[in-house]
Each structure stands twice: as C-alpha cells, then as structure tokens.
Design an enzyme around this catalytic site. Structure first.
Site, PDB file in Angstrom:
ATOM      1  N   GLU A 104      -6.525 -17.421  21.627  1.00 29.13           N
ATOM      2  CA  GLU A 104      -5.434 -16.741  22.329  1.00 29.13           C
ATOM      3  C   GLU A 104      -5.074 -17.598  23.539  1.00 29.13           C
ATOM      4  O   GLU A 104      -5.957 -18.182  24.169  1.00 29.13           O
ATOM      5  CB  GLU A 104      -5.863 -15.351  22.792  1.00 29.13           C
ATOM      6  CG  GLU A 104      -6.194 -14.398  21.656  1.00 29.13           C
ATOM      7  CD  GLU A 104      -6.637 -13.029  22.160  1.00 29.13           C
ATOM      8  OE1 GLU A 104      -6.158 -12.598  23.222  1.00 29.13           O
ATOM      9  OE2 GLU A 104      -7.477 -12.396  21.488  1.00 29.13           O
TER      10      GLU A 104
ATOM     11  N   ASP B 169      -2.482 -17.519  19.534  1.00 25.69           N
ATOM     12  CA  ASP B 169      -1.937 -16.173  19.668  1.00 25.69           C
ATOM     13  C   ASP B 169      -1.382 -16.045  21.090  1.00 25.69           C
ATOM     14  O   ASP B 169      -2.125 -15.966  22.063  1.00 25.69           O
ATOM     15  CB  ASP B 169      -3.045 -15.147  19.413  1.00 25.69           C
ATOM     16  CG  ASP B 169      -2.553 -13.709  19.485  1.00 25.69           C
ATOM     17  OD1 ASP B 169      -1.445 -13.475  20.012  1.00 25.69           O
ATOM     18  OD2 ASP B 169      -3.281 -12.812  19.032  1.00 25.69           O
TER      19      ASP B 169
ATOM     20  N   ASN C   8       1.552  -3.012  28.134  1.00 25.87           N
ATOM     21  CA  ASN C   8       1.830  -4.444  28.029  1.00 25.87           C
ATOM     22  C   ASN C   8       3.324  -4.735  28.202  1.00 25.87           C
ATOM     23  O   ASN C   8       3.789  -5.823  27.846  1.00 25.87           O
ATOM     24  CB  ASN C   8       1.370  -4.969  26.667  1.00 25.87           C
ATOM     25  CG  ASN C   8      -0.110  -4.769  26.453  1.00 25.87           C
ATOM     26  OD1 ASN C   8      -0.913  -4.991  27.359  1.00 25.87           O
ATOM     27  ND2 ASN C   8      -0.491  -4.339  25.254  1.00 25.87           N
TER      28      ASN C   8
ATOM     29  N   HIS D 230       0.183 -12.118  24.743  1.00 23.01           N
ATOM     30  CA  HIS D 230       0.272 -11.662  26.131  1.00 23.01           C
ATOM     31  C   HIS D 230       0.877 -12.706  27.066  1.00 23.01           C
ATOM     32  O   HIS D 230       1.091 -12.419  28.245  1.00 23.01           O
ATOM     33  CB  HIS D 230      -1.109 -11.236  26.622  1.00 23.01           C
ATOM     34  CG  HIS D 230      -1.627 -10.022  25.925  1.00 23.01           C
ATOM     35  ND1 HIS D 230      -1.392  -8.744  26.376  1.00 23.01           N
ATOM     36  CD2 HIS D 230      -2.335  -9.891  24.768  1.00 23.01           C
ATOM     37  CE1 HIS D 230      -1.951  -7.873  25.549  1.00 23.01           C
ATOM     38  NE2 HIS D 230      -2.514  -8.547  24.559  1.00 23.01           N
TER      39      HIS D 230
END
Length: 369
Positions: free
Chosen positions: A165, A194, A32, A197
């Site tokens: 998310e 969230d 990531n 990413h």
C-alpha cells in the site's frame, strides 16, 4: 442449527471483538472522505445531468455482456490520463479490484512478496493465486529484496511481484516506493501499489504517491477522497486486457452503475480544478499533529492518525466516550490490526474544521485520563 455460529459470536464478544453496525453520529473523525466530496454539489450536479441525459442507473449486466456503457469507457480513458497510465479498468469496489489483481496477474511459478500489513483484500486474492506468496517486514525494502534473492537461490524462475500500500490504512505511514521500485528494477519484478488512501490526498494533482511505468500496477479507489464508489486499476494496457479476459471478479460481476462512472469522472475533474482542497486538508493534518500527537496519536503527515491503546475493551470504551461527546471515532480491534494493537483510528478530513480538532484535543484529555 447454526450452533457453531452462535458460539463463535459469543467467543468474539468475550474477547471484546464483536462487531456491530453503528450509524453516523457527531463530527466526522472516522470516514475516508478526506476531501469532503461525498456530499459535493458538483458530484450531485453531475449525477443530475446524467439522469437528464438518460444515463441509466443500472448497467444491466457484466461488461462483457450488455453492461458495457460509454460512461465506463469515458471514465477509464480519463482515469488513465489522470493517473499517468497506459490504461485503466473500472471495478465495482477496491476490494473486488484487489482480489482480481492478486488472483489473476501473478502466475504459477511466480513469487508474490507482500508487505506484512497489506489490506485483507490482497490477502484474499493471494489465497486464490497460483503463485507462491511470502510476507516481508513492514516498509523494509531490504526484506523484499532478500525474499526475492532467496527464492531465486532456491530455483525460482518466474516473475516476482511486489505488493504494497502506498499509504497504510490503519497505521497512517507511507511505503518507501522509490526503494521498492529500485528493487523491482534490479530483479525484473512488477510492483503492485494499492493507492486507496493516497489517491486525492497526495501528488501534484491528487494522483497518489506511485510513479507510473511499465512495471507498475496501481489501484485507486473512488470511494474515499473521490467521494464516489468503485475503483480504477491503472497500468500497462496488457494488464487491462488480461483482467478483462482472465479476471473472474471483473468477468462475472455486474458492471458498476453508469451514473456512478459519470460521478467519478466529475470527481477527477474536481481533483484537478480545486487543489485548494488538498492544501486545506494538509493544514488540518498539521494542526491535528500538533494537538493530538501529545495524546499518543501517531502524526506522520497523513490523514490517518492511529492512537494505539492496545487493550480491546479500553479502546471500545474510549470510542464510546468520545462518541457521547459528539465525535464520530471508531475503535479498531483484531483481526483488522494485530493482537495487542487495538486503536482509535483518527481520520482527518475536510468534514471537520480547526475548531473541531481543538475540541477533540480537549475531549481526549478527559477520556484518556
């Protein structure tokens, strides 16, 4: 002794679900580290400067004891400004932060409506929460609204909390945040986002996809695109104050390393100073979509491109074959993803070049044949 545990591991192995730790190997299509900052000279220099100035490696205790350091507070002030929030609070990990948010903020009599695909850390927090939790169909804003209306119709009088998310870590798609925010406004709800990413990848400065406001609580991990460690919870000042007073995951944890806080501060500066990193990443994402999409990888304009093979065994064999060809690609199996949805999680980062993406295109042709 431990007979249950041995039998359980054997059952996992029989279903091709036994996990093993594996070292890094080959070209990075697994991490990531989207902006390639984990080995950034600027982060290393920030750490070195901190050491030279006497910033300690360890905090020595929880933040409420002697573990609170000026580096923590400086980071939180800078993070709040960067993410456009009133306040921010630094946690040791995104998992710990999500558990604390979900377990602490919603109260008895409240309702949590969460996307069916939210991260395990949110589920862990909901098991500790006093609020009622229900799942809504993935990325269906109408389903969230229906759940709130049903709850109100049954006499629910507390606060609804919508938990999603912004960029889903296994599917690579993004939440309909504008629609969800409108639902939150209509029903006087709070929106928990969230951004793990999306932080560093999206937004004019890499601040993510959520729009800050009085009803938004956002989580920004520091161990992905920022290349560091920990997580920031950003939102209204009262959220910070409440987590400091009631968030057991914050209160009873040793504070993160002050040196790491110094590194995260530098990471935020890199996001602001070097927008070309995001531009380069999105160029690679576009190329990967063109070349890997025909193999079945889901190309949705994000760095996460799942290639769903369904069968656990086939997925792990494909991952191993790609690793043998020099590509660090990992197979993802249940329970991380639903049964029958095993996949190769292809992650596009600045740790690979265009030539690596073209080489993976050829390798997938061979392996999937």
């Amino acid at each position: 002794m431990l007979d249950f545990h041995r039998a359980d591991l054997a059952r996992l192995a029989a279903r091709d679900r036994l996990r093993m730790l594996a070292p890094q190997r080959g070209r990075d299509f697994a991490s990531n580290d989207y902006l390639g900052l984990a080995n950034s000279p600027r982060l290393a220099a920030a750490i070195a400067q901190g050491v030279a100035e006497g910033v300690p490696v360890g905090s020595g205790g929880s933040r409420l004891l002697r573990g609170n350091h000026p580096e923590h507070e400086a980071l939180e002030a800078e993070a709040a400004a960067f993410f456009g929030a009133e306040a921010s609070l630094y946690f040791s990990s995104g998992y710990t932060a999500n558990v604390a948010i979900m377990a602490t903020l919603p109260q008895r009599g409240d309702l949590i409506v969460h996307d069916a695909l939210v991260h395990a850390s949110m589920h862990e927090g909901m098991t500790l929460s006093r609020a009622t939790a229900v799942a809504a169909a993935h990325n269906d804003a109408g389903a969230f609204e229906d759940a709130i209306r049903t709850w109100r119709g049954q006499g629910g009088k507390g606060t609804p909390w919508i938990a999603v998310e912004s960029l889903y870590s296994m599917d690579g798609d993004t939440a309909p945040l504008a629609e969800l925010y409108a639902v939150a406004e209509r029903h006087d709800a709070m929106l928990i986002v969230d951004e793990a990413h999306a932080t560093g990848v999206f937004g004019t400065r890499g601040q993510g996809l959520a729009t800050p406001g009085e009803r938004v609580v956002s989580l920004h991990t520091c161990g992905k695109a920022l290349g560091c460690e920990g997580a920031q919870v950003a939102g209204p000042a009262i959220v910070r104050d409440y987590l400091v007073n009631r968030g057991r995951g914050f209160i009873f944890s040793t504070a993160p390393s002050p040196l790491m806080a110094r590194a995260v501060r530098e990471g935020l500066r890199i996001l602001a100073d070097e927008p070309e990193r995001r531009a380069s990443l999105h160029q690679r994402i576009a190329l990967a979509g063109e070349r890997l999409g025909p193999h079945g990888a889901l190309a949705q304009g994000t760095p996460i491109m799942p290639l769903i093979l369904r069968d656990n065994g086939r997925t792990m064999r494909a991952a191993e074959a790609l690793q043998e060809r020099g590509f660090d690609i990992r197979g993802i199996r249940p329970p991380t993803v639903p049964v029958g949805a095993a996949r190769l999680r292809l992650s596009i980062t600045l740790n690979v070049e265009a030539a690596d993406i073209l080489a993976l295109d050829q390798a997938l042709s061979e392996v999937l044949a």
